[in-house]
Design a protein around this motif. Structure first.
Motif, mmCIF file in Angstrom:
data_model
loop_
_atom_site.group_PDB
_atom_site.id
_atom_site.type_symbol
_atom_site.label_atom_id
_atom_site.label_comp_id
_atom_site.label_asym_id
_atom_site.label_seq_id
_atom_site.Cartn_x
_atom_site.Cartn_y
_atom_site.Cartn_z
ATOM 1 N N VAL A 20 0.825 -1.203 0.000
ATOM 2 C CA VAL A 20 0.000 0.000 0.000
ATOM 3 C C VAL A 20 0.860 1.254 0.000
ATOM 4 C CG1 VAL A 20 -0.274 0.220 2.523
ATOM 5 C CG2 VAL A 20 -2.089 1.037 0.990
ATOM 6 N N CYS A 21 1.988 1.218 0.703
ATOM 7 C CA CYS A 21 2.870 2.391 0.714
ATOM 8 C C CYS A 21 3.530 2.602 -0.650
ATOM 9 C CB CYS A 21 3.935 2.246 1.796
ATOM 10 S SG CYS A 21 3.306 2.440 3.479
ATOM 11 N N LEU A 22 3.939 1.517 -1.299
ATOM 12 C CA LEU A 22 4.563 1.640 -2.614
ATOM 13 C C LEU A 22 3.563 2.131 -3.658
ATOM 14 C CD1 LEU A 22 6.942 -1.454 -2.881
ATOM 15 C CD2 LEU A 22 7.572 0.955 -2.671
ATOM 16 N N VAL A 23 2.379 1.530 -3.679
ATOM 17 C CA VAL A 23 1.374 1.941 -4.657
ATOM 18 C C VAL A 23 0.994 3.404 -4.446
ATOM 19 C CG1 VAL A 23 -1.011 1.590 -5.417
ATOM 20 C CG2 VAL A 23 0.481 -0.376 -5.026
ATOM 21 N N TRP A 24 0.780 3.780 -3.212
ATOM 22 C CA TRP A 24 0.426 5.156 -2.871
ATOM 23 C C TRP A 24 1.535 6.122 -3.291
ATOM 24 C CZ3 TRP A 24 -3.045 8.648 -1.539
ATOM 25 C CH2 TRP A 24 -2.714 9.748 -0.756
ATOM 26 N N VAL A 132 -3.953 5.034 8.979
ATOM 27 C CA VAL A 132 -4.081 6.162 8.056
ATOM 28 C C VAL A 132 -3.025 7.233 8.336
ATOM 29 C CG1 VAL A 132 -5.558 8.101 7.374
ATOM 30 C CG2 VAL A 132 -6.505 5.791 7.514
ATOM 31 N N PRO A 133 -2.760 7.605 9.608
ATOM 32 C CA PRO A 133 -1.722 8.617 9.842
ATOM 33 C C PRO A 133 -0.367 8.230 9.271
ATOM 34 C CG PRO A 133 -3.043 8.337 11.813
ATOM 35 C CD PRO A 133 -3.487 7.274 10.853
ATOM 36 N N PHE A 134 -0.025 6.934 9.292
ATOM 37 C CA PHE A 134 1.270 6.519 8.766
ATOM 38 C C PHE A 134 1.251 6.433 7.249
ATOM 39 C CE2 PHE A 134 4.524 3.517 7.433
ATOM 40 C CZ PHE A 134 5.639 4.008 8.112
ATOM 41 N N VAL A 135 0.318 5.690 6.686
ATOM 42 C CA VAL A 135 0.317 5.457 5.238
ATOM 43 C C VAL A 135 0.073 6.753 4.485
ATOM 44 C CG1 VAL A 135 -0.825 4.254 3.342
ATOM 45 C CG2 VAL A 135 -0.383 3.057 5.496
ATOM 46 N N TYR A 136 -0.887 7.556 4.927
ATOM 47 C CA TYR A 136 -1.178 8.810 4.240
ATOM 48 C C TYR A 136 0.030 9.749 4.252
ATOM 49 C CZ TYR A 136 -3.614 13.146 3.000
ATOM 50 O OH TYR A 136 -4.000 14.320 2.390
ATOM 51 N N GLY A 137 0.837 9.663 5.307
ATOM 52 C CA GLY A 137 2.009 10.532 5.411
ATOM 53 C C GLY A 137 3.171 10.109 4.540
ATOM 54 N N THR A 138 3.128 8.922 3.944
ATOM 55 C CA THR A 138 4.211 8.497 3.062
ATOM 56 C C THR A 138 3.947 9.016 1.658
ATOM 57 O OG1 THR A 138 3.113 6.420 2.436
ATOM 58 C CG2 THR A 138 4.499 6.380 4.411
ATOM 59 N N GLY A 139 5.000 9.180 0.882
ATOM 60 C CA GLY A 139 4.844 9.575 -0.512
ATOM 61 C C GLY A 139 4.639 11.048 -0.747
ATOM 62 N N VAL A 360 -7.766 2.249 5.163
ATOM 63 C CA VAL A 360 -6.578 2.893 4.591
ATOM 64 C C VAL A 360 -6.655 2.895 3.070
ATOM 65 C CG1 VAL A 360 -4.082 2.603 4.256
ATOM 66 C CG2 VAL A 360 -5.064 2.432 6.553
ATOM 67 N N ALA A 361 -7.040 1.745 2.485
ATOM 68 C CA ALA A 361 -7.148 1.657 1.031
ATOM 69 C C ALA A 361 -8.190 2.626 0.498
ATOM 70 C CB ALA A 361 -7.498 0.224 0.621
ATOM 71 N N THR A 362 -9.279 2.788 1.229
ATOM 72 C CA THR A 362 -10.332 3.710 0.796
ATOM 73 C C THR A 362 -9.852 5.152 0.818
ATOM 74 O OG1 THR A 362 -12.039 2.202 1.628
ATOM 75 C CG2 THR A 362 -12.674 4.501 1.267
ATOM 76 N N VAL A 363 -9.180 5.528 1.899
ATOM 77 C CA VAL A 363 -8.644 6.891 1.995
ATOM 78 C C VAL A 363 -7.652 7.156 0.867
ATOM 79 C CG1 VAL A 363 -7.191 8.420 3.394
ATOM 80 C CG2 VAL A 363 -9.027 7.107 4.478
ATOM 81 N N ALA A 364 -6.769 6.192 0.606
ATOM 82 C CA ALA A 364 -5.790 6.359 -0.465
ATOM 83 C C ALA A 364 -6.477 6.485 -1.821
ATOM 84 C CB ALA A 364 -4.814 5.183 -0.469
#
Length: 483
Positions: A20-24, A132-139, A360-364
């Motif tokens: 998810v982090c790579l795709v995002w 969400v705080p972690f994944v959204y903050g990447t990229g 998380v996937a939905t937010v992304a």
């Protein structure tokens, strides 16, 4: 559930985190703007610094309507890459990406240093894929990863460091976190209290490192930019507060993790008495208390990043160790009764973690869809602005994607206006008179304005948007209003 199946679930969750982090991140790399409101402001500050030589301009003497209410560390790192020829937006994203990898490395090392095996460490890291705080903050171009990096590294050193040199470096790292984001002063105080209570002989080393690095950083910032940064960082930072905003942020970033938070608390409060002296437990309690600062208007997911990191440190070894830690773990380590753990684990893993993964996937997906829509219409959107000069936009990232600096950063300037630190009358009058030509906003000006938009614009400005003779809707939920 057997230990082998639990650890398989941990590996699957870790694979999800990586995917998810790579795709995002890769998907964002193909777009000329980030979805985060603050990411656009940071880019505007970086490019403005490179264009004008001023990182902290005076809103009184320079006539600028932008305020950088963060310390300069991350922007300094991004500028270093930009000077090497890397585009500023990519430079900011790369700096943030390095911070993300370092955070993951420290969490993984600290988990194993506390007695967990590799499989447990992998599962612990995987839980961040549900955050969400972690994944959204990447990229994106962000500062929070570097802020929490210093705090987590410092906690790891005061926990595992056996020498004065190690805890001395912990103090330096705490200061570093504050020069990434000044609010990390509060988590730093929790480290000092824990050290004073449980490792009093190390307190002097931590304080010497912290004060030495802090004074050096203060002197360096003052030497480079004078006293203006401290007006931006200290005086201009404190904003307005909203209990409704606090409730919404807790619903968004605490609510989905309630089972994990409950397990974290249960595993300590019902475990061995010595577990309450665990530094991770102190980190968790401090982060939970500090998350109430999300009552500040404009707060978002980053306010809960420390809390999510501390939670995975507490819960990961319990979940993926099948209710126990590696046999070499400290006697004060966390554990819950095996019988209860065996009953709860399948439900926690299936309902809590998988459900949060889907969130998380939905937010992304929602954010990527909006950025894609904006990118596809960028040529038309940019044609709304004059050929040169600053653009009046709600999101500074859109202005920079169109090749313009942002005329103002609306949230911070509106906050200053409400606190009597900036007189918005001249700006409001000029806007109503049509002197700026076009403004790009994130809402339909004819509809009742709610949510964050009320925090970003003053009443007279909203009235001017509503009365503008020309209003054009674009994909991505943005409107161009023209006079």
């Amino acid at each position: 559930m057997t230990r082998s199946w639990v650890q398989l679930a941990g590996r699957v969750q870790f694979a999800w985190l990586v995917a998810v982090c790579l795709v995002w991140s890769i998907s964002l790399a193909f777009h000329p703007l980030d979805p985060g409101y603050t990411a656009g402001e940071l880019l505007d500050h970086l490019q403005g610094w490179m264009e004008t030589g001023k990182l902290y301009p005076s809103i009184e003497s320079d006539g600028t309507l932008r305020v950088l209410n963060y310390p300069p560390m991350v922007l300094v790192l991004a500028r270093f890459l930009a000077v090497l020829g890397i585009p500023p937006l990519l430079a900011g994203r790369l700096v943030n990406g390095i911070g993300v990898m370092l955070v993951l490395g420290v969490i993984g090392w600290w988990t194993q240093a506390r007695g967990s095996d590799t499989a447990v460490s992998i599962g612990t890291l995987g839980l961040l894929g549900a955050s969400v705080p972690f994944v959204y903050g990447t990229g994106q171009f962000r500062i929070e990863m570097w802020a929490v990096l210093g705090t987590v590294m410092a906690w790891a050193l005061v926990d595992r460091g056996k020498t004065g040199r190690a805890v001395f470096w912990a103090g330096i790292l705490l200061a570093m976190s504050c020069f990434a984001k000044q609010t990390q002063v509060v988590p730093s105080l929790v480290v000092f209290v824990w050290t004073w209570k449980y490792r009093p002989t190390a307190l002097r080393s931590v304080l010497v490192g912290y004060l030495g690095a802090g004074i050096s950083g203060f002197a360096a910032i003052t030497f480079m930019w004078g006293l203006e940064p401290w007006r931006h960082i200290v005086m201009y930072t404190t904003g307005t507060y909203s209990m409704m905003n606090l409730g919404w942020q807790f619903l968004s970033h605490v609510g989905p993790w309630v089972p994990l938070f409950a397990l974290a608390a249960y595993s300590v409060l019902r475990g061995r008495p010595g577990a309450r002296s665990d530094p991770v437990w102190w980190y968790w309690c401090g982060a939970l208390a500090w998350s109430f600062s999300a009552a500040r208007s404009g707060s978002a997911s980053a306010y809960f990043l420390d809390l999510h990191l501390a939670t995975v440190m507490l819960v990961g070894p319990v979940l993926f160790g099948a209710g126990r830690l590696h046999p070499g773990a400290d006697q004060a380590a966390l554990k819950v009764p095996k019988t209860r753990c065996r009953r709860l684990l399948p439900w926690i893993l299936a309902v809590q973690v998988v459900g949060a993964d889907m969130g998380v996937a939905t937010v992304a997906w929602i954010n990527l869809s909006r950025v894609s829509d904006l990118s596809g219409e960028l040529t038309s959107i940019c044609s709304e602005f004059p050929r040169s000069g600053p653009a009046l936009v709600e999101e500074a990232g859109i202005a920079r994607a169109c090749g313009h600096p942002a005329l103002l950063h609306p949230f911070i300037m509106t906050s200053l206006s409400r606190r009597g630190l900036w007189n918005a009358t001249d700006f409001e009058t000029a806007l109503s008179a049509g002197e700026f030509g076009t403004a790009l906003i994130d809402f339909d000006p004819k509809q009742p304005v709610t949510g964050v938009h009320l925090d970003r614009w003053t009443g007279p400005v909203l009235n001017a948007f509503r009365a503008a003779p020309t209003q054009t809707a674009y994909p991505g939920g943005v409107w161009a209003v023209s006079w």
